[in-house]
Design a protein around this motif. Structure first.
Motif, PDB file in Angstrom:
ATOM      1  N   ALA A 115      51.357 -33.104 -87.194  1.00 44.07           N
ATOM      2  CA  ALA A 115      52.364 -33.966 -86.569  1.00 44.07           C
ATOM      3  C   ALA A 115      52.243 -33.860 -85.053  1.00 44.07           C
ATOM      4  O   ALA A 115      51.936 -32.788 -84.515  1.00 44.07           O
ATOM      5  CB  ALA A 115      53.770 -33.568 -87.009  1.00 44.07           C
ATOM      6  N   GLU A 116      52.456 -34.967 -84.385  1.00 44.47           N
ATOM      7  CA  GLU A 116      52.474 -34.979 -82.919  1.00 44.47           C
ATOM      8  C   GLU A 116      53.879 -35.352 -82.462  1.00 44.47           C
ATOM      9  O   GLU A 116      54.395 -36.425 -82.803  1.00 44.47           O
ATOM     10  CB  GLU A 116      51.439 -35.966 -82.364  1.00 44.47           C
ATOM     11  CG  GLU A 116      50.011 -35.510 -82.570  1.00 44.47           C
ATOM     12  CD  GLU A 116      49.002 -36.459 -81.954  1.00 44.47           C
ATOM     13  OE1 GLU A 116      49.348 -37.640 -81.758  1.00 44.47           O
ATOM     14  OE2 GLU A 116      47.867 -36.023 -81.665  1.00 44.47           O
ATOM     15  N   SER A 131      51.360 -38.336 -88.863  1.00 40.84           N
ATOM     16  CA  SER A 131      50.223 -39.118 -89.348  1.00 40.84           C
ATOM     17  C   SER A 131      49.531 -38.466 -90.530  1.00 40.84           C
ATOM     18  O   SER A 131      48.741 -39.101 -91.219  1.00 40.84           O
ATOM     19  CB  SER A 131      49.215 -39.319 -88.219  1.00 40.84           C
ATOM     20  OG  SER A 131      48.804 -38.065 -87.687  1.00 40.84           O
ATOM     21  N   ASP A 132      49.827 -37.209 -90.777  1.00 42.23           N
ATOM     22  CA  ASP A 132      49.182 -36.477 -91.862  1.00 42.23           C
ATOM     23  C   ASP A 132      50.206 -35.490 -92.420  1.00 42.23           C
ATOM     24  O   ASP A 132      51.114 -35.062 -91.704  1.00 42.23           O
ATOM     25  CB  ASP A 132      47.939 -35.737 -91.337  1.00 42.23           C
ATOM     26  CG  ASP A 132      47.160 -35.060 -92.455  1.00 42.23           C
ATOM     27  OD1 ASP A 132      47.507 -33.916 -92.802  1.00 42.23           O
ATOM     28  OD2 ASP A 132      46.229 -35.688 -92.968  1.00 42.23           O
ATOM     29  N   THR A 173      51.315 -30.750 -80.505  1.00 45.71           N
ATOM     30  CA  THR A 173      50.564 -30.882 -81.754  1.00 45.71           C
ATOM     31  C   THR A 173      51.027 -29.771 -82.675  1.00 45.71           C
ATOM     32  O   THR A 173      50.901 -28.582 -82.353  1.00 45.71           O
ATOM     33  CB  THR A 173      49.048 -30.770 -81.507  1.00 45.71           C
ATOM     34  OG1 THR A 173      48.644 -31.808 -80.608  1.00 45.71           O
ATOM     35  CG2 THR A 173      48.285 -30.910 -82.812  1.00 45.71           C
ATOM     36  N   ASP A 227      55.202 -38.392 -84.579  1.00 43.76           N
ATOM     37  CA  ASP A 227      54.240 -39.166 -85.355  1.00 43.76           C
ATOM     38  C   ASP A 227      53.675 -38.245 -86.433  1.00 43.76           C
ATOM     39  O   ASP A 227      52.871 -37.367 -86.146  1.00 43.76           O
ATOM     40  CB  ASP A 227      53.122 -39.687 -84.450  1.00 43.76           C
ATOM     41  CG  ASP A 227      52.074 -40.459 -85.242  1.00 43.76           C
ATOM     42  OD1 ASP A 227      52.406 -40.979 -86.312  1.00 43.76           O
ATOM     43  OD2 ASP A 227      50.922 -40.539 -84.775  1.00 43.76           O
ATOM     44  N   TRP A 237      57.062 -47.534 -85.121  1.00 46.15           N
ATOM     45  CA  TRP A 237      56.145 -46.776 -85.958  1.00 46.15           C
ATOM     46  C   TRP A 237      54.674 -47.092 -85.667  1.00 46.15           C
ATOM     47  O   TRP A 237      53.791 -46.492 -86.266  1.00 46.15           O
ATOM     48  CB  TRP A 237      56.415 -47.010 -87.456  1.00 46.15           C
ATOM     49  CG  TRP A 237      57.805 -46.670 -87.850  1.00 46.15           C
ATOM     50  CD1 TRP A 237      58.842 -47.541 -88.004  1.00 46.15           C
ATOM     51  CD2 TRP A 237      58.335 -45.371 -88.121  1.00 46.15           C
ATOM     52  NE1 TRP A 237      59.980 -46.877 -88.362  1.00 46.15           N
ATOM     53  CE2 TRP A 237      59.706 -45.544 -88.444  1.00 46.15           C
ATOM     54  CE3 TRP A 237      57.795 -44.089 -88.129  1.00 46.15           C
ATOM     55  CZ2 TRP A 237      60.536 -44.475 -88.764  1.00 46.15           C
ATOM     56  CZ3 TRP A 237      58.621 -43.021 -88.451  1.00 46.15           C
ATOM     57  CH2 TRP A 237      59.970 -43.218 -88.764  1.00 46.15           C
ATOM     58  N   ARG A 238      54.412 -48.030 -84.745  1.00 48.14           N
ATOM     59  CA  ARG A 238      53.023 -48.371 -84.438  1.00 48.14           C
ATOM     60  C   ARG A 238      52.554 -47.694 -83.143  1.00 48.14           C
ATOM     61  O   ARG A 238      51.455 -47.173 -83.087  1.00 48.14           O
ATOM     62  CB  ARG A 238      52.876 -49.888 -84.304  1.00 48.14           C
ATOM     63  CG  ARG A 238      53.269 -50.659 -85.558  1.00 48.14           C
ATOM     64  CD  ARG A 238      52.204 -50.578 -86.632  1.00 48.14           C
ATOM     65  NE  ARG A 238      52.559 -51.394 -87.792  1.00 48.14           N
ATOM     66  CZ  ARG A 238      52.299 -52.686 -87.894  1.00 48.14           C
ATOM     67  NH1 ARG A 238      51.677 -53.315 -86.909  1.00 48.14           N
ATOM     68  NH2 ARG A 238      52.641 -53.362 -88.972  1.00 48.14           N
ATOM     69  N   ASP A 239      53.383 -47.750 -82.129  1.00 45.79           N
ATOM     70  CA  ASP A 239      53.038 -47.183 -80.820  1.00 45.79           C
ATOM     71  C   ASP A 239      54.003 -46.040 -80.546  1.00 45.79           C
ATOM     72  O   ASP A 239      55.037 -46.208 -79.914  1.00 45.79           O
ATOM     73  CB  ASP A 239      53.133 -48.257 -79.738  1.00 45.79           C
ATOM     74  CG  ASP A 239      52.524 -47.797 -78.424  1.00 45.79           C
ATOM     75  OD1 ASP A 239      52.054 -46.646 -78.364  1.00 45.79           O
ATOM     76  OD2 ASP A 239      52.532 -48.578 -77.461  1.00 45.79           O
ATOM     77  N   VAL A 240      53.673 -44.866 -81.046  1.00 45.13           N
ATOM     78  CA  VAL A 240      54.640 -43.770 -81.094  1.00 45.13           C
ATOM     79  C   VAL A 240      55.001 -43.212 -79.727  1.00 45.13           C
ATOM     80  O   VAL A 240      56.059 -42.606 -79.550  1.00 45.13           O
ATOM     81  CB  VAL A 240      54.131 -42.622 -81.988  1.00 45.13           C
ATOM     82  CG1 VAL A 240      54.050 -43.088 -83.425  1.00 45.13           C
ATOM     83  CG2 VAL A 240      52.788 -42.116 -81.512  1.00 45.13           C
TER      84      VAL A 240
END
Length: 214
Positions: free
Chosen positions: A161-162, A156-157, A183, A154, A75-78
């Motif tokens: 999403a990415e 993130s919002d 994206t 990821d 979850w840190r380095d997607v």
């Protein structure tokens, strides 16, 4: 220790039958049993000695190890490729090559316009990404031109999403893999693809402009 055990066993067993008429026969039988036990003990000792010896991997250092501070955290380095930490780069290093990754650039393929518009179809970025992969036929080369395809998202919002589609093990002496990044945007509770980008993982280095593999 084994010899003391054997003598003790003989003494105990002989003393119990010293007054019998078949004394010699019993002694011979017991000696045979002790010899059998002794052989079993020898066998077990050899097994223990074999197991206690260091393995070939331990002697040669062939175990794959990763320093703790270099292990990617979930979850840190997607967009981390786990295989990238395990691959043997010794041949490339011997030839003076240094692996690298190109810059992200716009993906030049085509996909259904419906995937790129807010048409109230895709309720999650994961389903949208799977539909995109199916539409462009990304898995067609799996098992033939590429060894592995992984996906990761990821989020993130709440509305952005990415998605990462990571290909590894390409049948190419220059390009070892590629990553596609989608994206995805959420609009009125539904998702669509805003843009698609690609980059390449190079086994023989990256060009000076960091756009292609050498």
């Amino acid at each position: 220790m084994k010899r003391l055990f054997a003598l003790f066993l003989i003494g105990v067993l002989v003393s119990g039958c010293s007054n019998t008429e078949n004394h010699q026969e019993k002694v011979t039988e017991l000696e045979n049993e002790i010899a059998e036990v002794y052989a079993q003990l020898e066998e077990k000792e050899m097994e223990i000695e074999t197991l206690s010896q260091p393995s070939m991997e331990e002697e040669t250092g062939d175990f794959i190890t990763i320093p703790k501070d270099q292990v990617p955290l979930l979850w840190r380095d997607v967009d981390a490729q786990l295989w990238d930490y395990l691959i043997d780069d010794s041949l490339a290093e011997e030839n003076g090559w240094e692996k690298g990754i190109t810059n992200w650039r716009e993906w030049d393929g085509e996909y259904d316009q419906a995937l790129g518009s807010a048409n109230q179809t895709w309720e999650s970025p994961g389903v949208l990404m799977n539909a995109w992969m199916l539409d462009v036929g990304l898995s067609n080369g799996l098992g033939m031109d590429v060894w592995e395809i992984n996906t990761r998202i990821d989020l993130s919002d709440e509305a952005i999403a990415e998605g990462y589609i990571m290909n590894y093990g390409m049948r190419d002496d220059s390009v070892s893999g590629s990553d596609i990044k989608l994206t995805m945007i959420k609009e009125n509770d539904f998702w669509y693809v805003e843009k698609a980008e690609v980059r390449y993982r190079c086994s023989r280095g990256v060009s000076e402009d960091e756009a292609v593999c050498n």
